[in-house]
Every structure is written in structure tokens, then in C-alpha cells.
Design a protein around this motif. Structure first.
Motif, PDB file in Angstrom:
ATOM      1  N   GLN A   6     -23.626  41.075  -7.031  1.00 30.99           N
ATOM      2  CA  GLN A   6     -24.014  40.330  -5.841  1.00 30.99           C
ATOM      3  C   GLN A   6     -25.335  39.602  -6.063  1.00 30.99           C
ATOM      4  N   SER A   7     -25.490  38.503  -5.329  1.00 32.12           N
ATOM      5  CA  SER A   7     -26.763  37.800  -5.286  1.00 32.12           C
ATOM      6  C   SER A   7     -26.948  37.228  -3.891  1.00 32.12           C
ATOM      7  N   GLY A   8     -28.159  36.819  -3.615  1.00 36.84           N
ATOM      8  CA  GLY A   8     -28.490  36.315  -2.292  1.00 36.84           C
ATOM      9  C   GLY A   8     -29.189  37.391  -1.485  1.00 36.84           C
ATOM     10  N   GLY A   9     -29.291  37.164  -0.216  1.00 32.95           N
ATOM     11  CA  GLY A   9     -29.977  38.102   0.658  1.00 32.95           C
ATOM     12  C   GLY A   9     -31.463  37.816   0.723  1.00 32.95           C
ATOM     13  N   LEU A  20     -24.671  34.851   0.710  1.00 36.27           N
ATOM     14  CA  LEU A  20     -24.465  35.916  -0.275  1.00 36.27           C
ATOM     15  C   LEU A  20     -23.338  35.508  -1.218  1.00 36.27           C
ATOM     16  N   SER A  21     -23.462  35.938  -2.468  1.00 36.56           N
ATOM     17  CA  SER A  21     -22.431  35.669  -3.464  1.00 36.56           C
ATOM     18  C   SER A  21     -21.985  36.964  -4.117  1.00 36.56           C
ATOM     19  N   GLY A 112      -8.286  50.331   1.615  1.00 33.18           N
ATOM     20  CA  GLY A 112      -9.196  51.047   0.730  1.00 33.18           C
ATOM     21  C   GLY A 112      -9.662  50.147  -0.403  1.00 33.18           C
ATOM     22  N   TYR A 113     -10.855  49.611  -0.300  1.00 29.70           N
ATOM     23  CA  TYR A 113     -11.392  48.695  -1.301  1.00 29.70           C
ATOM     24  C   TYR A 113     -12.006  49.519  -2.434  1.00 29.70           C
ATOM     25  N   THR A 114     -11.471  49.302  -3.604  1.00 33.60           N
ATOM     26  CA  THR A 114     -11.728  50.194  -4.726  1.00 33.60           C
ATOM     27  C   THR A 114     -13.063  49.944  -5.411  1.00 33.60           C
ATOM     28  N   TYR A 115     -13.420  48.695  -5.542  1.00 30.30           N
ATOM     29  CA  TYR A 115     -14.599  48.326  -6.325  1.00 30.30           C
ATOM     30  C   TYR A 115     -15.667  47.744  -5.402  1.00 30.30           C
ATOM     31  N   TRP A 116     -16.906  48.167  -5.609  1.00 25.72           N
ATOM     32  CA  TRP A 116     -18.013  47.726  -4.757  1.00 25.72           C
ATOM     33  C   TRP A 116     -19.084  47.043  -5.597  1.00 25.72           C
ATOM     34  N   GLY A 117     -19.759  46.081  -4.979  1.00 23.09           N
ATOM     35  CA  GLY A 117     -20.953  45.524  -5.576  1.00 23.09           C
ATOM     36  C   GLY A 117     -22.139  46.456  -5.384  1.00 23.09           C
ATOM     37  N   GLN A 118     -23.277  46.030  -5.881  1.00 26.80           N
ATOM     38  CA  GLN A 118     -24.464  46.902  -5.880  1.00 26.80           C
ATOM     39  C   GLN A 118     -25.202  46.903  -4.549  1.00 26.80           C
ATOM     40  N   GLY A 119     -24.830  45.986  -3.663  1.00 27.27           N
ATOM     41  CA  GLY A 119     -25.497  45.895  -2.376  1.00 27.27           C
ATOM     42  C   GLY A 119     -26.715  44.993  -2.449  1.00 27.27           C
ATOM     43  N   THR A 120     -26.967  44.317  -1.339  1.00 27.98           N
ATOM     44  CA  THR A 120     -28.148  43.458  -1.263  1.00 27.98           C
ATOM     45  C   THR A 120     -28.725  43.541   0.148  1.00 27.98           C
ATOM     46  N   GLN A 121     -30.020  43.587   0.243  1.00 24.90           N
ATOM     47  CA  GLN A 121     -30.688  43.753   1.534  1.00 24.90           C
ATOM     48  C   GLN A 121     -30.795  42.416   2.253  1.00 24.90           C
ATOM     49  N   VAL A 122     -30.422  42.442   3.518  1.00 22.57           N
ATOM     50  CA  VAL A 122     -30.634  41.305   4.415  1.00 22.57           C
ATOM     51  C   VAL A 122     -31.507  41.807   5.558  1.00 22.57           C
TER      52      VAL A 122
END
Length: 126
Positions: A6-9, A20-21, A112-122
């Protein structure tokens, strides 16, 4: 294994906008349905938008409908979340998530979404 990046935030004033991307370098996202969800401080995860793998179907939570737009650019292997008219209650950690399903024409935020990004703070604050 699919790895989402992920990027953005960041920090924005109320009424402002952010994008966010979510992308991956090792696989193509074409076959994956993508979800954006968030976690606000002290609250449960909230699904806010999803887009079908074909790109033709999107869904939004009532809390963001009319303000957020999800889109995907399969040529760029990227899914975007454009967030406009941001409010303080939009503050939280935002995640993208992916699931590979046979159905390309719809998306459901409760899958059930299997794969997650690392998260980004907004953070939306004046």
C-alpha cells in the motif's frame, strides 16, 4: 503468495482528499477481488469498499458512499481508493485485501479476503 503493498495516506484537514494505492509486484491482480477496509481507534474493522476482479462491480459502505471511489487499473496492476470530503471519523488504519474467486462480476465485502496489505494511517484533523 500474494503480497499487497500500500501507499498513500497521511494527515489531511477535514474536507480534504487523499488517494490510497494497493499493488503487488509478483502476481497480477486481475484475478482478485479487492476490498478496502479500515480500523478506527477502539472500533472493529469496517469494510468500506470492494471492486470485482473484472472491475465492473463496486460496493460501498453507507458511511463513505458518495465520497470515496474505488477503481482499478489492471495495466498498472493497482487498485485505488480516492477519498474526498474527508471527515474526522474517517481517521483510522486503512488496509487493502484480496481474494481470488471464480466470480468476476460481483464483489461482496463480507467474503473472506485472504491477503492483506500492510496498512496505512489516515488522519483527518484540523
Amino acid at each position: 503468495q500474494l503480497q499487497l503493498v500500500q501507499s498513500g495516506g497521511g494527515l489531511v484537514q477535514p474536507g480534504g482528499s487523499l488517494e490510497l494505492s494497493c499493488t503487488t509486484s509478483r502476481f497480477t491482480l486481475d484475478d482478485y477481488t479487492i476490498l478496502w477496509f479500515r480500523q478506527a481507534p477502539g472500533k472493529e474493522h469496517e469494510g468500506i469498499s470492494c471492486i470485482s476482479s473484472g472491475g465492473g462491480s463496486t460496493n460501498y459502505a453507507d458511511s463513505v458512499k458518495g465520497r470515496f471511489t474505488i477503481s482499478r487499473d489492471n495495466a498498472e496492476n493497482t487498485v485505488y481508493l480516492q477519498m474526498n470530503s474527508l471527515k474526522p471519523e474517517d481517521t483510522g488504519i486503512y488496509y487493502c485485501a484480496a481474494v481470488r474467486v471464480a466470480v468476476q462480476s460481483i464483489c461482496v465485502m463480507t467474503w473472506g479476503y485472504t491477503y492483506w496489505g500492510q496498512g496505512t494511517q489516515v488522519t483527518v484533523s484540523s
